[in-house]
Enzyme design. Structure first.
Site, short mmCIF file in Angstrom:
data_model
loop_
_atom_site.label_atom_id
_atom_site.label_comp_id
_atom_site.label_asym_id
_atom_site.label_seq_id
_atom_site.Cartn_x
_atom_site.Cartn_y
_atom_site.Cartn_z
N SER A 1 -1.76 12.90 1.44
CA SER A 1 -1.72 12.93 2.89
C SER A 1 -2.99 12.38 3.55
O SER A 1 -3.39 11.26 3.29
CB SER A 1 -1.42 14.37 3.31
N ASP B 1 -1.28 9.62 9.81
CA ASP B 1 -2.12 10.03 8.68
C ASP B 1 -1.69 9.24 7.44
O ASP B 1 -0.82 8.38 7.51
CB ASP B 1 -2.11 11.55 8.48
N ASP C 1 0.11 9.65 4.81
CA ASP C 1 1.49 9.57 4.31
C ASP C 1 2.49 9.54 5.46
O ASP C 1 3.69 9.73 5.25
CB ASP C 1 1.80 10.68 3.30
N THR D 1 -5.73 23.68 1.61
CA THR D 1 -5.75 22.36 0.96
C THR D 1 -7.15 21.90 0.56
O THR D 1 -7.29 20.90 -0.12
CB THR D 1 -5.17 21.28 1.90
#
Ligand code: NG1
Ligand code: ZN
Length: 543
Positions: free
Chosen positions: A64, A276, A278, A501
């Protein structure tokens, strides 16, 4: 069972001994070089999930908005949703099993879920443009074939395109044609039909500048552009031809830094947006004639879309319950505007799209957006049916037209997951239909100045939160300290939570002025540093 061949295949994707990872907010994410075994094992898990559900399961290789050298993997469930939460623990157990434990962990999942290994299975695989993504997706395929499953490799796709394809394939095409081409056709038809209904169809509208974050989104926008002409003219920057993925560009950079990306040519008062890495997030922005930067984030997007839908519902004469779902990161002004002016109920969910998605499913129409620009709109089956019916049986020409617009919104929005391309088209259509400039959209309400920072601590699990992550219950004393600091400023709010994350604690603060938001964020960082075991240098003030 073919576990012998699984073990042989696994030996070719051996796990570095001792490495442990967690299936976090959005799957596994870390440095790409640590992920080969994880990918192989997620291939195995996707096959098991497919046998269990009797549907096709998706595996997306991407990290991402994270740096180019990172990578990650997310599993996609049958209707295009994120992997069901009960299976996250299997994912974590599989990823962390040492080679000699793998057989036991696999057998346990098969037993616990009563999976019949003779059942058919199929996996849909996609990847972003990271240099590591191709070989990591081959590792997924090795896992899938070790269990003798069928699969299809869709190659380079945005995350939302893979979600769309999985949903289409599992609903026999009722959601659309299960291909990237089918995605372009479905969305562009809905977009063109919607914009056509605009009273003053502005074919000559000024151009939208897109920062593609040097990622997959820019490739896909290039492919899609011809379907959107002449109703939308686009100018693409950071298209991946030279810059690095997400480096000084992309939606996360713009949102967190509150400044324009590098590599974009911004003309005063012109609409710009950033995807972003992805292409599942989008934020808008513009620069005024005095060079001031204005960000229109997920909260502004949620407000624009929910207001538009609410106005159409009134015209159609439908009483459907609509709500907006946000997270603790939503700007206080947006929540106040939605509740007090728009009279739309607002709910706060924990960070992470799966939480917002679940909450939004409780309503006829659930609009959900994270402040960072990840979000979509969910329509219940009943809502969709009623709207479709009224396109034919609406009481007046006006109400039938409004119902058609709603039907086009249903087709244009990617209901499986937040989608930068689909959201962008919804926004562009609304601005065009309402004759709104980006400035007017921005003026709907004024954001409270805010600041997001991060603190590194030895173990972020020492922080535990409650109340949709708005308050901490651990470590002792931290919440009391934050409460005291918040009291020092006007219109202020602050909270901290461990990231799902990244190995950091995130700090958020808002207040009446940017100086105060910055000062409060810094003081809260210090509190985290002192009370939650900060490592490295003490956080420094921003100014
Ligand atoms: P974490 O790292 O848990 O804060 C970030 C975003 C989430 C979500 C995930 C998945 C913020 C503050 N957090 O999660 O909203 O998008 O990444 O990509 O933006
Ligand atoms: Zn993303």
């Amino acid at each position: 069972m073919h576990l012998e061949s699984v073990l042989r295949s696994s030996a070719r994707h051996a796990k570095p001994a001792g490495l442990t990872l967690q299936y976090g907010t959005a799957g596994f994410r870390t440095k790409a070089e640590h992920l080969d075994h994880v990918m192989h094992r997620m291939g195995l898990l996707a096959v098991l999930r497919s046998k269990k559900t009797k549907f096709i399961i998706g595996v997306m290789v991407t990290a991402s908005h994270n740096p180019e050298e990172d990578n990650g993997v997310k599993l996609v469930d049958p209707m295009g949703e994120m992997l069901v939460q009960e299976w996250e623990i299997y994912a974590t157990n599989l990823a962390n099993a040492e080679e000699h434990e793998l057989q036991t962990v696999l057998t346990n999942i098969i037993k616990q879920e009563a999976i019949n290994m003779q059942d058919e299975s199929s996996v849909a695989i996609g990847r972003d443009t990271r240099p590591s993504s191709e070989s990591l997706s081959l590792a997924v395929i090795d896992g899938v074939t070790a269990l003798e499953s069928k699969y299809q490799d869709y190659g380079l796709v945005t995350t939302p395109q893979l979600h769309y394809i999985v949903c289409c394939r599992n609903t026999d095409g009722r959601y659309g044609e299960p291909s990237v081409e089918g995605y372009y056709q479905k969305l562009s038809k809905a977009f063109n039909d919607l914009v056509k209904q605009s009273p003053e169809c502005q074919a000559e509208k000024e151009c939208l500048s897109i920062d593609g974050a040097n990622g997959i989104g820019s490739l896909k926008i290039k492919e899609m552009e011809r379907y959107l002409q002449p109703r939308l003219s686009l100018q693409l920057f950071n298209d991946g031809s030279n810059g690095r993925l997400n480096y000084m560009c992309g939606a996360d950079y713009v949102k967190v830094q509150q400044k324009p990306p590098e590599g974009i040519d911004m003309k005063p008062n012109e609409r710009c947006c950033s995807f972003d890495g992805d292409a599942d997030r989008i934020v808008y922005y513009y620069k005024d004639s005095g060079d001031g930067f204005h960000l229109l984030d997920g909260d502004k997007i949620a407000t624009l879309i929910s207001t538009f839908i609410k106005e159409l519902l009134v015209k159609v004469g439908l009483e459907l319950n609509m709500a907006v779902v946000q997270t603790a990161y939503a700007n206080g002004s947006s929540t106040r505007y939605l509740e007090e002016v728009m009279k739309v109920p607002v709910y706060c969910a924990k960070t992470g799209v799966k939480h917002l998605h679940h909450k939004a499913q409780e309503f006829d129409i659930g609009v959900y957006f994270e402040a960072n620009g990840h979000g979509t709109v969910l329509f219940s089956k009943t809502a969709e049916e009623q709207i479709r019916q009224l396109t034919k049986t609406g009481a007046s020409e006006e109400s039938r037209k409004a119902a058609q617009m709603l039907e086009n919104v249903i087709n244009l929005i990617n209901q499986t997951v937040g989608d930068a391309i689909s959201d962008m088209l919804v926004i562009e259509a609304i601005l065009s239909l309402k004759g709104l400039t980006i400035q007017k959209w921005n003026e709907i309400y004024t954001d409270l100045p805010n600041r997001q920072l991060k603190v590194t601590v030895a173990d972020r699990k020492v922080i535990d939160t409650t109340d949709a992550e708005r308050r901490t219950v651990k470590p002792p004393g931290l919440q009391e300290k934050i409460d005291d600091l918040v009291k020092k400023y006007n219109m202020s709010r602050a909270f901290v939570r461990p990231s799902g994350t990244e190995d950091v604690v995130r700090v958020y603060a808002e207040a009446d002025t940017q100086e105060n938001a910055d000062a409060l964020a810094h003081e809260v960082c210090l509190a985290v540093y002192h009370l939650a075991g900060g490592v490295g240098d003490q956080p420094k003030p921003l100014r």
